[in-house]
Motif scaffolding. Structure first.
Motif, PDB file in Angstrom:
ATOM      1  N   ILE A 161      -0.635  -7.703  -4.051  1.00 28.55           N
ATOM      2  CA  ILE A 161      -0.490  -6.371  -4.659  1.00 28.55           C
ATOM      3  C   ILE A 161      -1.845  -5.748  -4.996  1.00 28.55           C
ATOM      4  O   ILE A 161      -2.123  -4.623  -4.568  1.00 28.55           O
ATOM      5  N   PRO A 162      -2.727  -6.418  -5.727  1.00 32.05           N
ATOM      6  CA  PRO A 162      -4.010  -5.766  -6.043  1.00 32.05           C
ATOM      7  C   PRO A 162      -4.884  -5.528  -4.815  1.00 32.05           C
ATOM      8  O   PRO A 162      -5.732  -4.646  -4.831  1.00 32.05           O
ATOM      9  N   LEU A 163      -4.662  -6.289  -3.751  1.00 29.60           N
ATOM     10  CA  LEU A 163      -5.475  -6.142  -2.551  1.00 29.60           C
ATOM     11  C   LEU A 163      -5.060  -4.960  -1.685  1.00 29.60           C
ATOM     12  O   LEU A 163      -5.880  -4.416  -0.949  1.00 29.60           O
ATOM     13  N   ILE A 164      -3.795  -4.566  -1.743  1.00 26.02           N
ATOM     14  CA  ILE A 164      -3.309  -3.509  -0.858  1.00 26.02           C
ATOM     15  C   ILE A 164      -3.271  -2.126  -1.503  1.00 26.02           C
ATOM     16  O   ILE A 164      -3.176  -1.125  -0.792  1.00 26.02           O
ATOM     17  N   ILE A 165      -3.359  -2.059  -2.812  1.00 23.62           N
ATOM     18  CA  ILE A 165      -3.161  -0.784  -3.510  1.00 23.62           C
ATOM     19  C   ILE A 165      -4.175   0.276  -3.088  1.00 23.62           C
ATOM     20  O   ILE A 165      -3.803   1.371  -2.666  1.00 23.62           O
TER      21      ILE A 165
END
Length: 194
Positions: A161-165
């Motif tokens: 999640i934090p990598l794709i936002i």
């Protein structure tokens, strides 16, 4: 922009009747949908997708929460544009039709941006990642402990999640700047030139 204004990377970064709805100045009020922990409701569906195989009945409600957040943020943006127009109308009168168009454009822009960047694209990516990691774990030549094979795909989903936002946010901004925003906001610029 002057020294009291800082730009944000949120949707609707274009000017709406000379009002930048995403610029924050010292006089701006607190936006509960962007400036508080409430903004994390936009990620509810991504968490739901990550836990799809452990708690499948929670996936749909997670999308309801995320889309509800998108709708409320869009309405909040439309209200903010309307409010700014009401405050500026005492100094510079504007045509009511143009005011309504600016409100609709800001609301629609935010709704589309939030739906794509916060719900639909991340949800699809998390779903694919969890499904692929689940398949990889089940086909692994090494026998993994049950708890690991059950929770590893979920961890992959949550960890991504934090990598794709930010890449998704930037891609949606780019696509919308070169498509829908050209239609929504070029009309306003053309009318100003006439």
């Amino acid at each position: 922009m002057d020294a009291t204004t800082t730009a944000t990377t949120d949707p609707g970064s274009m000017l709406h009747n000379n009002v930048d709805v995403t610029a924050k100045t010292k006089n701006d009020s607190y936006n509960v949908f962007r400036d508080s922990l409430l903004r994390y409701l936009g990620y509810a569906n991504e968490v739901g997708e990550s836990f799809r195989y452990q708690f499948p009945k929670l996936v749909r409600p997670s999308y309801v929460v995320a889309f509800g957040y998108c709708g409320m943020d869009a309405l909040s943006t439309g209200y903010r544009v309307w409010n700014q127009q009401q405050q500026s109308s005492t100094t510079t009168p504007s045509k009511p039709n143009k005011q309504q168009q600016a409100i609709v454009a800001a609301t629609f822009d935010t709704l589309v941006w939030q739906s794509l960047a916060s719900v639909m694209i991340p949800g699809a990516i998390i779903n694919i990642l969890v499904k692929a990691s689940r398949r990889a774990v089940s086909r692994s030549p090494i026998t993994l402990p049950v708890i690991l094979s059950k929770w590893l795909p979920t961890s992959v989903g949550l960890g991504s999640i934090p990598l794709i936002i930010h890449p998704i946010d930037n891609a949606v901004d780019y696509v919308m700047d070169n498509s829908i925003r050209m239609v929504l906001f070029d009309q306003e610029e053309k009318e100003k030139e006439i």
